[in-house]
Design a protein around this motif. Sequence first.
Motif, PDB file in Angstrom:
ATOM      1  N   SER A 137       0.831  -1.193   0.000  1.00 56.96           N
ATOM      2  CA  SER A 137       0.000   0.000   0.000  1.00 56.96           C
ATOM      3  C   SER A 137       0.875   1.256   0.000  1.00 56.96           C
ATOM      4  O   SER A 137       0.626   2.203  -0.762  1.00 56.96           O
ATOM      5  N   ALA A 138       1.915   1.246   0.820  1.00 50.85           N
ATOM      6  CA  ALA A 138       2.839   2.382   0.875  1.00 50.85           C
ATOM      7  C   ALA A 138       3.571   2.550  -0.458  1.00 50.85           C
ATOM      8  O   ALA A 138       3.748   3.674  -0.952  1.00 50.85           O
ATOM      9  N   PHE A 139       3.972   1.426  -1.059  1.00 45.96           N
ATOM     10  CA  PHE A 139       4.646   1.491  -2.348  1.00 45.96           C
ATOM     11  C   PHE A 139       3.717   2.068  -3.411  1.00 45.96           C
ATOM     12  O   PHE A 139       4.117   2.915  -4.224  1.00 45.96           O
ATOM     13  N   SER A 140       2.471   1.630  -3.405  1.00 52.25           N
ATOM     14  CA  SER A 140       1.499   2.122  -4.382  1.00 52.25           C
ATOM     15  C   SER A 140       1.339   3.633  -4.277  1.00 52.25           C
ATOM     16  O   SER A 140       1.276   4.339  -5.293  1.00 52.25           O
ATOM     17  N   GLU A 141       1.291   4.133  -3.059  1.00 51.60           N
ATOM     18  CA  GLU A 141       1.182   5.583  -2.856  1.00 51.60           C
ATOM     19  C   GLU A 141       2.427   6.305  -3.366  1.00 51.60           C
ATOM     20  O   GLU A 141       2.339   7.397  -3.926  1.00 51.60           O
ATOM     21  N   SER A 142       3.594   5.677  -3.195  1.00 52.19           N
ATOM     22  CA  SER A 142       4.845   6.332  -3.583  1.00 52.19           C
ATOM     23  C   SER A 142       5.027   6.428  -5.100  1.00 52.19           C
ATOM     24  O   SER A 142       5.821   7.231  -5.574  1.00 52.19           O
ATOM     25  N   VAL A 143       4.297   5.580  -5.844  1.00 54.08           N
ATOM     26  CA  VAL A 143       4.430   5.595  -7.310  1.00 54.08           C
ATOM     27  C   VAL A 143       3.168   6.137  -7.983  1.00 54.08           C
ATOM     28  O   VAL A 143       2.936   5.903  -9.164  1.00 54.08           O
ATOM     29  N   ALA A 144       2.361   6.845  -7.210  1.00 51.51           N
ATOM     30  CA  ALA A 144       1.112   7.403  -7.745  1.00 51.51           C
ATOM     31  C   ALA A 144       1.396   8.252  -8.979  1.00 51.51           C
ATOM     32  O   ALA A 144       2.333   9.056  -8.997  1.00 51.51           O
ATOM     33  N   GLY A 145       0.609   8.015 -10.021  1.00 44.76           N
ATOM     34  CA  GLY A 145       0.744   8.793 -11.243  1.00 44.76           C
ATOM     35  C   GLY A 145       1.730   8.230 -12.249  1.00 44.76           C
ATOM     36  O   GLY A 145       1.803   8.720 -13.382  1.00 44.76           O
ATOM     37  N   GLN A 146       2.495   7.202 -11.871  1.00 47.01           N
ATOM     38  CA  GLN A 146       3.455   6.603 -12.799  1.00 47.01           C
ATOM     39  C   GLN A 146       2.733   5.542 -13.636  1.00 47.01           C
ATOM     40  O   GLN A 146       2.204   4.563 -13.090  1.00 47.01           O
ATOM     41  N   VAL A 147       2.716   5.744 -14.922  1.00 41.27           N
ATOM     42  CA  VAL A 147       1.914   4.919 -15.831  1.00 41.27           C
ATOM     43  C   VAL A 147       2.239   3.432 -15.724  1.00 41.27           C
ATOM     44  O   VAL A 147       1.344   2.589 -15.780  1.00 41.27           O
ATOM     45  N   GLN A 148       3.508   3.092 -15.541  1.00 49.11           N
ATOM     46  CA  GLN A 148       3.899   1.686 -15.522  1.00 49.11           C
ATOM     47  C   GLN A 148       3.311   0.917 -14.326  1.00 49.11           C
ATOM     48  O   GLN A 148       3.300  -0.307 -14.319  1.00 49.11           O
ATOM     49  N   PHE A 152      -1.228  -2.259 -11.637  1.00 45.87           N
ATOM     50  CA  PHE A 152      -1.028  -2.736 -10.269  1.00 45.87           C
ATOM     51  C   PHE A 152      -1.877  -1.935  -9.290  1.00 45.87           C
ATOM     52  O   PHE A 152      -2.556  -2.509  -8.421  1.00 45.87           O
ATOM     53  N   GLN A 153      -1.866  -0.607  -9.421  1.00 46.16           N
ATOM     54  CA  GLN A 153      -2.619   0.227  -8.490  1.00 46.16           C
ATOM     55  C   GLN A 153      -4.116  -0.044  -8.569  1.00 46.16           C
ATOM     56  O   GLN A 153      -4.799  -0.112  -7.547  1.00 46.16           O
ATOM     57  N   LYS A 154      -4.616  -0.222  -9.780  1.00 46.65           N
ATOM     58  CA  LYS A 154      -6.039  -0.541  -9.935  1.00 46.65           C
ATOM     59  C   LYS A 154      -6.361  -1.886  -9.304  1.00 46.65           C
ATOM     60  O   LYS A 154      -7.340  -2.032  -8.561  1.00 46.65           O
ATOM     61  N   ASP A 155      -5.533  -2.902  -9.591  1.00 49.12           N
ATOM     62  CA  ASP A 155      -5.778  -4.238  -9.049  1.00 49.12           C
ATOM     63  C   ASP A 155      -5.669  -4.250  -7.524  1.00 49.12           C
ATOM     64  O   ASP A 155      -6.433  -4.946  -6.836  1.00 49.12           O
ATOM     65  N   LEU A 156      -4.733  -3.475  -6.989  1.00 53.30           N
ATOM     66  CA  LEU A 156      -4.585  -3.415  -5.535  1.00 53.30           C
ATOM     67  C   LEU A 156      -5.804  -2.748  -4.895  1.00 53.30           C
ATOM     68  O   LEU A 156      -6.326  -3.240  -3.884  1.00 53.30           O
ATOM     69  N   LEU A 157      -6.289  -1.678  -5.496  1.00 53.98           N
ATOM     70  CA  LEU A 157      -7.493  -1.018  -4.979  1.00 53.98           C
ATOM     71  C   LEU A 157      -8.697  -1.951  -5.025  1.00 53.98           C
ATOM     72  O   LEU A 157      -9.519  -1.978  -4.097  1.00 53.98           O
ATOM     73  N   ASP A 158      -8.817  -2.705  -6.114  1.00 59.31           N
ATOM     74  CA  ASP A 158      -9.921  -3.670  -6.238  1.00 59.31           C
ATOM     75  C   ASP A 158      -9.850  -4.709  -5.117  1.00 59.31           C
ATOM     76  O   ASP A 158     -10.873  -5.081  -4.526  1.00 59.31           O
ATOM     77  N   ALA A 159      -8.632  -5.181  -4.829  1.00 57.08           N
ATOM     78  CA  ALA A 159      -8.451  -6.175  -3.766  1.00 57.08           C
ATOM     79  C   ALA A 159      -8.760  -5.565  -2.406  1.00 57.08           C
ATOM     80  O   ALA A 159      -9.456  -6.176  -1.579  1.00 57.08           O
ATOM     81  N   GLN A 160      -8.253  -4.367  -2.170  1.00 58.56           N
ATOM     82  CA  GLN A 160      -8.481  -3.701  -0.882  1.00 58.56           C
ATOM     83  C   GLN A 160      -9.959  -3.456  -0.617  1.00 58.56           C
ATOM     84  O   GLN A 160     -10.407  -3.488   0.534  1.00 58.56           O
ATOM     85  N   ALA A 161     -10.728  -3.249  -1.678  1.00 60.67           N
ATOM     86  CA  ALA A 161     -12.168  -3.035  -1.525  1.00 60.67           C
ATOM     87  C   ALA A 161     -12.872  -4.289  -1.006  1.00 60.67           C
ATOM     88  O   ALA A 161     -13.953  -4.208  -0.406  1.00 60.67           O
ATOM     89  N   LEU A 162     -12.240  -5.437  -1.211  1.00 63.46           N
ATOM     90  CA  LEU A 162     -12.822  -6.701  -0.758  1.00 63.46           C
ATOM     91  C   LEU A 162     -12.454  -7.039   0.684  1.00 63.46           C
ATOM     92  O   LEU A 162     -13.128  -7.839   1.329  1.00 63.46           O
ATOM     93  N   ALA A 176      -7.817 -11.881  -5.529  1.00 59.64           N
ATOM     94  CA  ALA A 176      -7.724 -10.496  -5.996  1.00 59.64           C
ATOM     95  C   ALA A 176      -6.351  -9.909  -5.640  1.00 59.64           C
ATOM     96  O   ALA A 176      -5.751  -9.185  -6.451  1.00 59.64           O
ATOM     97  N   TYR A 177      -5.842 -10.235  -4.474  1.00 62.49           N
ATOM     98  CA  TYR A 177      -4.511  -9.753  -4.096  1.00 62.49           C
ATOM     99  C   TYR A 177      -3.426 -10.425  -4.939  1.00 62.49           C
ATOM    100  O   TYR A 177      -2.469  -9.762  -5.360  1.00 62.49           O
ATOM    101  N   ILE A 178      -3.574 -11.709  -5.203  1.00 61.87           N
ATOM    102  CA  ILE A 178      -2.588 -12.402  -6.046  1.00 61.87           C
ATOM    103  C   ILE A 178      -2.561 -11.779  -7.446  1.00 61.87           C
ATOM    104  O   ILE A 178      -1.490 -11.606  -8.043  1.00 61.87           O
ATOM    105  N   LYS A 179      -3.717 -11.391  -7.948  1.00 62.03           N
ATOM    106  CA  LYS A 179      -3.778 -10.716  -9.250  1.00 62.03           C
ATOM    107  C   LYS A 179      -2.981  -9.409  -9.203  1.00 62.03           C
ATOM    108  O   LYS A 179      -2.224  -9.092 -10.133  1.00 62.03           O
ATOM    109  N   ALA A 180      -3.130  -8.658  -8.125  1.00 62.19           N
ATOM    110  CA  ALA A 180      -2.379  -7.408  -7.978  1.00 62.19           C
ATOM    111  C   ALA A 180      -0.883  -7.673  -7.893  1.00 62.19           C
ATOM    112  O   ALA A 180      -0.070  -6.951  -8.492  1.00 62.19           O
TER     113      ALA A 180
END
Length: 199
Positions: A137-148, A152-162, A176-180
């Motif tokens: 989660s911290a890593f995802s925040e640190s790379v916010a806005g980076q296209v590459q 991952f960020q979308k898949d992680l958010l989808d998993a976190q919603a569950l 869902a987390y394994i997909k991320a």
Amino acid sequence: MSTYSIADHAHRFAVWAAGRAYSRSGGDGGGYSVKYAQTMLEAAGMRDINTPTDLPSAEGIDAFIHERIEAVRAARPATYVHHKTGEHLKFRCTYGRAQKLVNVYLKSKLVCGGYHDDERVERLHPPVDSVLLKGLSAFSESVAGQVQYAEFQKDLLDAQALGSSWVVFTQTTYEAYIKAFKSLQKDKPLWAIEEHWVL
């Protein structure tokens, strides 16, 4: 003459590591101990997994992991004895707890057992726990806005919603987390995602 082998030794260590990791958080049910972990892991046939040749093809690893998780859950006892009161209480083993047993066991025996660069072992799932999830989660925040990292960020958010508590993960939440994880790792080994597991 002793018949104690290195396979016995590796199994006992993997059981201990998995059992200790599995018992880290109280929560749902009880009876979370190395003794019960050993019973479930051995009933699920985990002792027979010693080298990558005991695994299916890389493409079959996800289904294999799911089968092992369900085998562990099927092997759970009906009750456990409370260590203080001696009372018999209902034993529960969620999908999330069972994945911790299976994945730490395989990590101990195969990933850290010198087979880390085998393509089948590279596809084994990392043990999912709160430390890894917080790190990602911290890593995802640190790379916010980076296209590459967008997928991952979308898949992680989808998993976190569950859900975010691994001890009560269902199969759907876990997958869902394994997909991320796969979105982040791409062609890199899944075990290497644990660089985000910060002590």
